[in-house]
Design a protein around this motif. Structure first.
Motif, PDB file in Angstrom:
ATOM      1  N   LEU A  18       0.825  -1.196   0.000  1.00 54.62           N
ATOM      2  CA  LEU A  18       0.000   0.000   0.000  1.00 54.62           C
ATOM      3  C   LEU A  18       0.863   1.251   0.000  1.00 54.62           C
ATOM      4  CD1 LEU A  18      -2.790   1.171   0.010  1.00 54.62           C
ATOM      5  CD2 LEU A  18      -2.833   1.011   2.500  1.00 54.62           C
ATOM      6  N   ARG A  19       1.972   1.215   0.748  1.00 52.52           N
ATOM      7  CA  ARG A  19       2.867   2.367   0.761  1.00 52.52           C
ATOM      8  C   ARG A  19       3.416   2.624  -0.629  1.00 52.52           C
ATOM      9  NH1 ARG A  19       7.340   2.652   5.160  1.00 52.52           N
ATOM     10  NH2 ARG A  19       7.402   4.748   4.317  1.00 52.52           N
ATOM     11  N   ARG A  20       3.730   1.545  -1.347  1.00 48.15           N
ATOM     12  CA  ARG A  20       4.251   1.714  -2.698  1.00 48.15           C
ATOM     13  C   ARG A  20       3.195   2.337  -3.605  1.00 48.15           C
ATOM     14  NH1 ARG A  20       6.937  -3.137  -6.321  1.00 48.15           N
ATOM     15  NH2 ARG A  20       7.789  -1.816  -7.952  1.00 48.15           N
ATOM     16  N   LEU A  21       1.929   1.863  -3.452  1.00 42.90           N
ATOM     17  CA  LEU A  21       0.850   2.430  -4.245  1.00 42.90           C
ATOM     18  C   LEU A  21       0.621   3.891  -3.893  1.00 42.90           C
ATOM     19  CD1 LEU A  21      -1.709  -0.519  -4.138  1.00 42.90           C
ATOM     20  CD2 LEU A  21      -0.409   0.261  -6.125  1.00 42.90           C
ATOM     21  N   GLN A  22       0.722   4.213  -2.578  1.00 44.43           N
ATOM     22  CA  GLN A  22       0.535   5.593  -2.163  1.00 44.43           C
ATOM     23  C   GLN A  22       1.594   6.498  -2.764  1.00 44.43           C
ATOM     24  OE1 GLN A  22       0.614   4.902   2.015  1.00 44.43           O
ATOM     25  NE2 GLN A  22      -1.611   4.835   2.218  1.00 44.43           N
ATOM     26  N   ARG A  23       2.841   6.020  -2.770  1.00 44.73           N
ATOM     27  CA  ARG A  23       3.911   6.829  -3.342  1.00 44.73           C
ATOM     28  C   ARG A  23       3.653   7.085  -4.816  1.00 44.73           C
ATOM     29  NH1 ARG A  23       7.437   3.506  -0.345  1.00 44.73           N
ATOM     30  NH2 ARG A  23       8.039   2.388  -2.228  1.00 44.73           N
ATOM     31  N   ARG A  24       3.202   6.035  -5.535  1.00 44.60           N
ATOM     32  CA  ARG A  24       2.931   6.211  -6.961  1.00 44.60           C
ATOM     33  C   ARG A  24       1.755   7.154  -7.183  1.00 44.60           C
ATOM     34  NH1 ARG A  24       3.512   0.032  -9.191  1.00 44.60           N
ATOM     35  NH2 ARG A  24       5.732  -0.188  -8.778  1.00 44.60           N
ATOM     36  N   ALA A  25       0.753   7.045  -6.326  1.00 42.86           N
ATOM     37  CA  ALA A  25      -0.403   7.922  -6.482  1.00 42.86           C
ATOM     38  C   ALA A  25      -0.002   9.375  -6.299  1.00 42.86           C
ATOM     39  CB  ALA A  25      -1.475   7.535  -5.465  1.00 42.86           C
ATOM     40  N   ARG A  26       0.863   9.631  -5.318  1.00 44.80           N
ATOM     41  CA  ARG A  26       1.314  11.001  -5.106  1.00 44.80           C
ATOM     42  C   ARG A  26       2.132  11.499  -6.280  1.00 44.80           C
ATOM     43  NH1 ARG A  26       2.047   9.253   0.297  1.00 44.80           N
ATOM     44  NH2 ARG A  26       4.240   8.789  -0.099  1.00 44.80           N
ATOM     45  N   ALA A  27       2.819  10.567  -6.948  1.00 46.86           N
ATOM     46  CA  ALA A  27       3.636  10.971  -8.091  1.00 46.86           C
ATOM     47  C   ALA A  27       2.796  11.224  -9.326  1.00 46.86           C
ATOM     48  CB  ALA A  27       4.681   9.897  -8.387  1.00 46.86           C
ATOM     49  N   GLY A  28       1.498  10.908  -9.248  1.00 46.83           N
ATOM     50  CA  GLY A  28       0.620  11.189 -10.376  1.00 46.83           C
ATOM     51  C   GLY A  28       0.528  10.042 -11.350  1.00 46.83           C
ATOM     52  N   GLN A  78      20.717   1.397 -12.111  1.00 49.87           N
ATOM     53  CA  GLN A  78      21.321   2.005 -10.927  1.00 49.87           C
ATOM     54  C   GLN A  78      20.968   3.489 -10.844  1.00 49.87           C
ATOM     55  OE1 GLN A  78      22.696   1.798  -7.595  1.00 49.87           O
ATOM     56  NE2 GLN A  78      23.747   0.131  -8.622  1.00 49.87           N
ATOM     57  N   ALA A  79      20.992   4.165 -11.979  1.00 50.43           N
ATOM     58  CA  ALA A  79      20.619   5.579 -12.003  1.00 50.43           C
ATOM     59  C   ALA A  79      19.161   5.758 -11.605  1.00 50.43           C
ATOM     60  CB  ALA A  79      20.870   6.154 -13.393  1.00 50.43           C
ATOM     61  N   LEU A 102      17.441   7.823  -8.374  1.00 55.87           N
ATOM     62  CA  LEU A 102      16.363   8.795  -8.537  1.00 55.87           C
ATOM     63  C   LEU A 102      15.148   8.402  -7.701  1.00 55.87           C
ATOM     64  CD1 LEU A 102      16.593   9.306 -12.408  1.00 55.87           C
ATOM     65  CD2 LEU A 102      17.217  10.990 -10.667  1.00 55.87           C
ATOM     66  N   ALA A 103      14.784   7.117  -7.743  1.00 57.79           N
ATOM     67  CA  ALA A 103      13.609   6.646  -7.007  1.00 57.79           C
ATOM     68  C   ALA A 103      13.789   6.790  -5.506  1.00 57.79           C
ATOM     69  CB  ALA A 103      13.322   5.185  -7.364  1.00 57.79           C
ATOM     70  N   ALA A 104      15.019   6.635  -5.028  1.00 56.32           N
ATOM     71  CA  ALA A 104      15.295   6.744  -3.594  1.00 56.32           C
ATOM     72  C   ALA A 104      15.379   8.191  -3.130  1.00 56.32           C
ATOM     73  CB  ALA A 104      16.598   6.017  -3.263  1.00 56.32           C
ATOM     74  N   GLY A 105      15.271   9.132  -4.062  1.00 56.28           N
ATOM     75  CA  GLY A 105      15.355  10.535  -3.697  1.00 56.28           C
ATOM     76  C   GLY A 105      16.766  11.012  -3.415  1.00 56.28           C
ATOM     77  N   ARG A 106      17.755  10.231  -3.827  1.00 55.71           N
ATOM     78  CA  ARG A 106      19.142  10.619  -3.582  1.00 55.71           C
ATOM     79  C   ARG A 106      19.692  11.515  -4.679  1.00 55.71           C
ATOM     80  NH1 ARG A 106      22.467   5.320  -2.170  1.00 55.71           N
ATOM     81  NH2 ARG A 106      24.093   6.918  -1.932  1.00 55.71           N
ATOM     82  N   ALA A 107      18.903  11.715  -5.737  1.00 58.20           N
ATOM     83  CA  ALA A 107      19.320  12.594  -6.829  1.00 58.20           C
ATOM     84  C   ALA A 107      18.084  13.087  -7.557  1.00 58.20           C
ATOM     85  CB  ALA A 107      20.252  11.860  -7.791  1.00 58.20           C
ATOM     86  N   GLY A 166      10.723   6.877 -10.677  1.00 59.57           N
ATOM     87  CA  GLY A 166      10.034   5.597 -10.744  1.00 59.57           C
ATOM     88  C   GLY A 166      10.948   4.409 -10.790  1.00 59.57           C
ATOM     89  N   ASP A 167      10.372   3.243 -10.477  1.00 64.07           N
ATOM     90  CA  ASP A 167      11.128   2.004 -10.533  1.00 64.07           C
ATOM     91  C   ASP A 167      10.423   0.955 -11.383  1.00 64.07           C
ATOM     92  OD1 ASP A 167      10.168   0.840  -7.191  1.00 64.07           O
ATOM     93  OD2 ASP A 167       9.017   1.601  -8.876  1.00 64.07           O
ATOM     94  N   ASP A 168       9.412   1.354 -12.152  1.00 65.59           N
ATOM     95  CA  ASP A 168       8.717   0.419 -13.039  1.00 65.59           C
ATOM     96  C   ASP A 168       9.502   0.280 -14.335  1.00 65.59           C
ATOM     97  OD1 ASP A 168       6.707  -0.046 -11.289  1.00 65.59           O
ATOM     98  OD2 ASP A 168       5.341   1.432 -12.135  1.00 65.59           O
TER      99      ASP A 168
END
Length: 316
Positions: A46-56, A203-204, A208-213, A255-257
């Motif tokens: 659910l957390r993963r779905l919530q993150r995606r929903a916030r991302a639009g 890796q890139a 990006l998905a982890a918010g580190r860049a 994203g990570d899809d």
């Protein structure tokens, strides 16, 4: 004596009260954790779905631009329709060294200069300035299979001095790039061919998905001319023609899809081999450049190295 006993009993009782408080505190913390774990926001899916929903919606890694330099010239427009036919009898198609001004580049190797030039071309294609990528929010992922061979061969044969020894490491190219563009973010180096370049794209995307860049540069450089004799002896390792190349993709997104993992060869992989020749780690980035030139909204790029093939999908 009774007073001392009383004090001891008091001290002991005080200690028990303290222990009792700690027990109650631990019970309270365990209860809080159990309660929190039952809350829906703590369910991983659910957390993963919530993150995606916030991302639009479905989040994917997106390519802003690809800078491409090959032995055929700059960009995909310079690629021939049939690289093998265009190469003729040449086993190696060399890439002209870009003339970069500055005292700092006086001792830099050819592969370092090519890496710097490829990033410059990528920024130009992406419409980004140097200031836009400078600093800690831009990650750099570098991959190569052969670019450090020339400096090692030269050093072993006595052409270099101790001043040139640092350039024998694969990290020399990304180090020069990081210095030139002021990159201080995440930093990854992979050694290998086309499959390793697919790993670099993943890796890139992970950074990006982890918010580190906020932005990631995936850079690949391959040179063969200085070691043409070695490649001729090991011609079983790579089909002809070997085409020197330097390519850089600018990635954004969260994203990570990506569909990353093993996969069959894509039609894009075959197209890259036909039009560009053997560019080793640069091949998947050449594929991204071709996909963008064709106006494709998405691309599945694949690469093979030493019996392993990997794939990844990105928005182009």
């Amino acid at each position: 004596m009774p007073a001392r006993l009383a004090r001891r009993r008091g001290a002991g009782h005080g200690g028990l009260r303290g222990a009792g408080s700690r027990v109650r505190a631990r019970r309270a913390r365990r209860h809080a954790r159990r309660a929190a774990a039952r809350e829906p926001e703590h369910l991983p899916r659910l957390r993963r779905l919530q993150r995606r929903a916030r991302a639009g919606g479905r989040a994917v890694t997106r390519v802003l631009g690809v800078g491409l330099l090959t032995g055929w010239g700059a960009g995909v427009a310079a690629l021939p329709e049939d690289a093998r036919r265009a190469a003729g009898d040449r086993r190696v198609v060399p890439l002209v060294t870009p003339p970069l001004a500055g005292e700092r580049f006086r001792r830099a190797t050819r592969e370092c200069l090519l890496g710097v030039a490829a990033v410059e071309a990528a920024l130009r294609e992406s419409g980004l300035s140097r200031a836009a990528v400078a600093g800690p929010r831009t990650a750099l992922v570098y991959v190569t299979a052969a670019a450090y061979a020339a400096s090692n061969k030269g050093f072993i044969e006595g052409a270099g001095t101790t001043l040139h020894f640092p350039y024998t490491a694969p990290s020399a190219v990304p180090a020069e790039v990081a210095i030139e563009y002021g990159l201080t973010g995440g930093y990854v180096i992979l050694v290998g061919g086309a499959a390793a370049a697919v790993d670099a794209l993943w890796q890139a995307g992970t950074l990006l998905a982890a918010g580190r860049a906020d932005t990631a540069l995936v850079l690949a450089v391959e040179t063969f001319d200085e070691c043409a004799d070695l490649w001729a002896r090991g011609r079983w390792a790579a089909p002809r023609p070997l085409v020197e190349a330097a390519a850089c993709a600018v990635l954004v997104g969260s994203g990570d899809d990506s569909g990353y993992g093993p996969g069959a060869a894509s039609t894009l992989e075959a197209l890259v081999a036909r039009r560009a020749g053997e560019t080793l780690a640069c091949a998947p980035l050449v594929g991204l450049a071709l996909a963008r030139a064709a106006g494709a909204p998405h691309a599945r790029v694949t690469g093979r190295w030493r019996g392993r093939r990997a794939q990844i999908a990105v928005a182009t």
